[in-house]
Design a protein around this motif. Structure first.
Motif, mmCIF file in Angstrom:
data_model
loop_
_atom_site.group_PDB
_atom_site.id
_atom_site.type_symbol
_atom_site.label_atom_id
_atom_site.label_comp_id
_atom_site.label_asym_id
_atom_site.label_seq_id
_atom_site.Cartn_x
_atom_site.Cartn_y
_atom_site.Cartn_z
ATOM 1 N N ASP A 89 -89.765 30.538 21.400
ATOM 2 C CA ASP A 89 -89.318 30.452 22.560
ATOM 3 C C ASP A 89 -90.351 28.779 22.875
ATOM 4 O OD1 ASP A 89 -88.344 32.332 23.272
ATOM 5 O OD2 ASP A 89 -90.007 33.502 23.855
ATOM 6 N N ILE A 90 -91.470 28.763 22.382
ATOM 7 C CA ILE A 90 -92.319 27.616 22.568
ATOM 8 C C ILE A 90 -91.804 26.801 21.808
ATOM 9 C CG2 ILE A 90 -94.759 26.929 22.974
ATOM 10 C CD1 ILE A 90 -94.431 28.577 24.324
ATOM 11 N N GLN A 102 -95.873 30.131 28.898
ATOM 12 C CA GLN A 102 -94.945 28.454 27.966
ATOM 13 C C GLN A 102 -95.300 27.358 29.114
ATOM 14 O OE1 GLN A 102 -90.469 29.922 28.650
ATOM 15 N NE2 GLN A 102 -89.806 28.736 26.805
ATOM 16 N N GLU A 108 -95.544 34.555 32.731
ATOM 17 C CA GLU A 108 -94.717 34.375 31.628
ATOM 18 C C GLU A 108 -94.106 33.069 31.456
ATOM 19 O OE1 GLU A 108 -94.315 38.141 28.604
ATOM 20 O OE2 GLU A 108 -92.632 37.472 30.068
ATOM 21 N N PHE A 115 -101.424 29.088 19.107
ATOM 22 C CA PHE A 115 -100.737 29.861 20.243
ATOM 23 C C PHE A 115 -100.446 31.593 19.628
ATOM 24 C CE2 PHE A 115 -97.047 32.583 20.492
ATOM 25 C CZ PHE A 115 -96.545 32.423 22.221
ATOM 26 N N HIS A 116 -101.034 31.732 18.864
ATOM 27 C CA HIS A 116 -101.793 32.794 19.004
ATOM 28 C C HIS A 116 -102.621 34.123 19.678
ATOM 29 C CE1 HIS A 116 -98.000 33.486 16.720
ATOM 30 N NE2 HIS A 116 -97.450 34.571 17.134
ATOM 31 N N SER A 164 -92.891 39.121 26.731
ATOM 32 C CA SER A 164 -91.357 38.870 26.313
ATOM 33 C C SER A 164 -91.812 37.534 25.909
ATOM 34 C CB SER A 164 -90.662 38.690 26.641
ATOM 35 O OG SER A 164 -91.301 38.357 28.810
ATOM 36 N N LEU A 165 -92.293 36.665 25.779
ATOM 37 C CA LEU A 165 -93.017 35.781 25.055
ATOM 38 C C LEU A 165 -92.902 35.450 23.867
ATOM 39 C CD1 LEU A 165 -92.434 32.179 26.184
ATOM 40 C CD2 LEU A 165 -95.246 32.357 26.843
ATOM 41 N N SER A 166 -92.649 34.595 23.148
ATOM 42 C CA SER A 166 -92.786 34.342 21.810
ATOM 43 C C SER A 166 -92.777 32.951 21.172
ATOM 44 C CB SER A 166 -91.593 35.410 20.789
ATOM 45 O OG SER A 166 -90.915 34.129 21.194
ATOM 46 N N TRP A 167 -93.541 33.202 19.986
ATOM 47 C CA TRP A 167 -94.022 31.477 19.464
ATOM 48 C C TRP A 167 -92.170 31.427 19.213
ATOM 49 C CZ3 TRP A 167 -95.986 27.467 18.688
ATOM 50 C CH2 TRP A 167 -95.987 26.463 18.076
ATOM 51 N N ILE A 181 -96.223 24.459 26.169
ATOM 52 C CA ILE A 181 -95.857 23.040 26.057
ATOM 53 C C ILE A 181 -96.221 21.728 25.738
ATOM 54 C CG2 ILE A 181 -92.982 21.751 26.422
ATOM 55 C CD1 ILE A 181 -92.353 24.684 26.869
#
Lengths: 185, 438
Positions: free
Chosen positions: B29-30, A48, A44, A22-23, B24-27, A52
């Motif tokens: 949230d995933i 997300q 955003e 992810f990072h 604002s999206l963080s790990w 997923i």
């Protein structure tokens, strides 16, 4: 951890590997999403949904093609799916007045985030076609398949997107010029 | 002022290296949206091995329980004794009769047991002497037993309550004591049988047998006379694909109606008898399974095509259409058979495992306006295993040629496609053909 090992760990549903992936990809995919979405918030959300899907489908990745291409394709498909679910009426431009889509490069002397806003403000279908064709090098044939439109429509949408961009930029540089824009609806 | 350039190219160049970070999206949230960790999927080869093990054990159990009937000597059991010391080869007949317990010629544990013993009536008759509470049974209950011609081997046959008892012995073993009060002084049938049949080893010397524990003659014959039999056959193998929920074509189609169809097939099978009832089968089949996904909307089509193979040259769908898929396989099957009917018609339970290799796959688009091949489905698994269960029937046609009909249910142990909503194909195969037994 190299990318291949990272992917294999993600395929085993390893949380640490997923976090690392992810990072590693969030900025790339967020930048991509910004080109296909209407605004920052929508980008955003798209990011997300993209991650997923990546983690749910990563077992389908068979290491044959580029992983970068695979994840980017998912991000683009997510944006397209969103567009298909909320099809909005396209704008129509009086093409006779601004058929030329060329412009002096110094006229486009804007910051990158400003350029991005020009794209985001395009009607959905124009934005998708413009980004797919100009920014990510898809062919009209591929775009037609992806958006379920004809190649002719894709070419027309691209042209209109460029006209709209030129119109906006020209209007900003020369506020006295008025361009007729009307809603198709 | 410089030359004008295409606005698209200018945007492309300027945004080429654009990169931005989500704020604002963080790990977390995933992670909150991901399926829970620790869901361990058992590898399909372990499932296959387990299934084979259970199947083998089940067949072995039936096989052994059919031929092996150990006895527990107890007072309730029948005692079969040769009473006379006379040589068995001299016997002409065996007669079964019952007599009052009080008239017994040797001790019995209880007077109320309906027991039977074997006696030999000089000079040419041996009697099965029942120690029942009743008096001797009518002559109509008595069974005459033929004496075989073989002078060295004597066979006693008698039927007791639908059981046939066969005794085979060497002449020398027929000699026994006629001391009436000592069981050990009598030769037990099993001792005699042991000379010819290993089955009789389950009957210890002096064993007491109930009527229903007497060995059926078929069993004894089969134990004595098994010779391996082989057969080779060819068959047609039409295969009907049962479709569960999901789609082998695309995740987009998992909600569409998905119906199975009949695919063609053919094969060859080699059968080797391991025992009278147990056999092994090794075969090769080439078969196909078919399914059709209906009501694909124009909106579903583009992403579906991307899931199969892009650049097929078809852009859009005008109306709702169907996609039919045909997947053909090469199959190597290894199965065990257990014969449960051995009459003119032979019937066997079949169970085993197959290794399947995908040969080809083809997807066709069908609509009122077009019927076009979309090529192959590249996301299908190339290899798989299946477990097979079914029944085989054989009917003699001419000499050593049999009509063979086998129905098999086959279940693949791995998802057939890489799609998330894929499934493990389940299909029924009807193998109809002829086999030559040698």
């Amino acid at each position: 951890m190299n990318i291949k090992k990272l992917i294999k760990e993600c395929q085993k549903n390893n949380r640490n590997a997923q976090s690392e992936l992810f990072h590693l990809y969030k900025d790339v995919l967020f930048s991509l999403s910004l080109k296909y979405c209407k605004n920052y918030n929508e980008a955003e959300d798209n990011l997300q949904d993209t991650f997923i899907t990546i983690f749910k489908k990563i077992n389908q990745y068979n290491f044959k093609g580029s992983f970068d291409g695979w994840v980017k394709r998912i991000a683009i498909n997510k944006a397209i799916d969103k567009y298909k679910k909320s099809s909005t009426p396209a704008l129509q431009i009086d093409e006779n007045r601004v058929a030329d889509t060329t412009i002096e490069p110094e006229m486009v002397d804007f910051r990158l985030d400003e350029l991005l806003i020009f794209i985001q403000e395009l009607p959905d279908q124009y934005r998708l076609v413009f980004s797919l064709y100009e920014l990510d090098s898809y062919s009209h044939k591929e775009i037609a398949t992806m958006l379920n439109i004809s190649e002719g429509t894709s070419k027309s949408n691209l042209h209109r997107a460029k006209v709209l961009l030129k119109t906006k930029i020209t209007a900003l540089r020369n506020p006295q010029k008025k361009i007729l824009v009307r809603n198709e609806r | 002022m410089s030359d004008k350039r295409d606005i698209g190219k200018i945007f492309s160049e300027k945004l080429k290296n654009f990169e931005a970070a989500p704020s604002s999206l963080s790990w977390e949230d995933i992670e909150a949206e991901l399926p829970p960790q620790g869901k361990f999927k058992i590898p399909y080869w372990i499932i296959a091995s387990g299934a084979m093990l259970v199947l083998g054990a089940t067949i072995l159990f039936f096989y052994i329980s059919d031929e092996k009937k150990p006895l527990n000597p107890s007072p309730e059991h029948l005692q079969i004794v040769l009473q006379e010391e006379q040589e068995i080869s001299d016997c002409d007949d065996l007669v079964l009769e019952t007599e009052n317990h009080n008239n017994k010629q040797f001790n019995t544990p209880t007077e109320t047991q309906n027991n039977i013993r074997v006696t030999q009536t000089p000079p040419n008759t041996t009697t099965f002497d029942s120690l029942a509470t009743k008096a001797a049974t009518p002559l109509s209950n008595n069974k005459k037993i033929e004496k075989p011609e073989n002078s060295n081997i004597t066979q006693y046959k008698t039927s007791i309550n639908n059981h046939i008892l066969e005794n085979t012995t060497e002449t020398s073993l027929g000699k026994s004591s006629n001391s009436a009060n000592t069981n050990n002084q009598y030769n037990v049938l099993s001792t005699i049988l042991a000379q010819e049949s290993k089955l009789a080893s389950y009957y210890p010397k002096g064993a007491l047998l109930t009527e229903d524990q007497i060995i059926p003659i078929d069993t004894i014959k089969s134990a004595k006379a098994f010779t391996p039999k082989y057969s080779i056959g060819i068959h047609l193998a039409p295969t009907y694909h049962l479709n569960p929920d999901g789609s082998l074509i695309s995740d987009n189609l998992n909600q569409n109606s998905n119906t199975g169809d009949i695919g063609n097939g053919f094969g060859i099978i080699f059968n080797a008898g391991l025992s009278k009832r147990l056999s092994s089968r090794i075969g090769y089949n080439h078969f196909s399974i078919k399914n059709e996904v209906k009501d694909i909307t124009p909106l579903q089509f583009p992403s579906t095509v991307q899931d199969i193979t892009p650049n097929i040259g078809i852009d859009t769908l005008a109306t709702n259409s169907s996609l039919s898929q045909r997947i053909s396989f090469h199959e190597i099957s290894m199965e065990l058979g257990y014969l449960f009917i051995d009459k003119k018609v032979q019937a066997s339970f079949i169970g085993g495992l197959s290794f399947v290799i995908q040969n080809s796959s083809e997807i066709k688009l069908s609509s009122p306006m077009t019927n076009t091949s979309l090529g192959s489905n590249d996301k299908l698994q190339k290899t798989n295993f299946s477990i097979n269960f079914g029944t085989n029937f054989k009917y003699p046609i001419y000499n050593k040629i049999y009509l063979s009909i086998t129905t098999l249910v086959k279940y693949q142990l791995q998802d057939a496609s890489q799609n998330r909503t894929s499934y493990q194909p389940l299909y029924i195969q009807l193998q109809t053909g002829f086999c030559y037994q040698f």
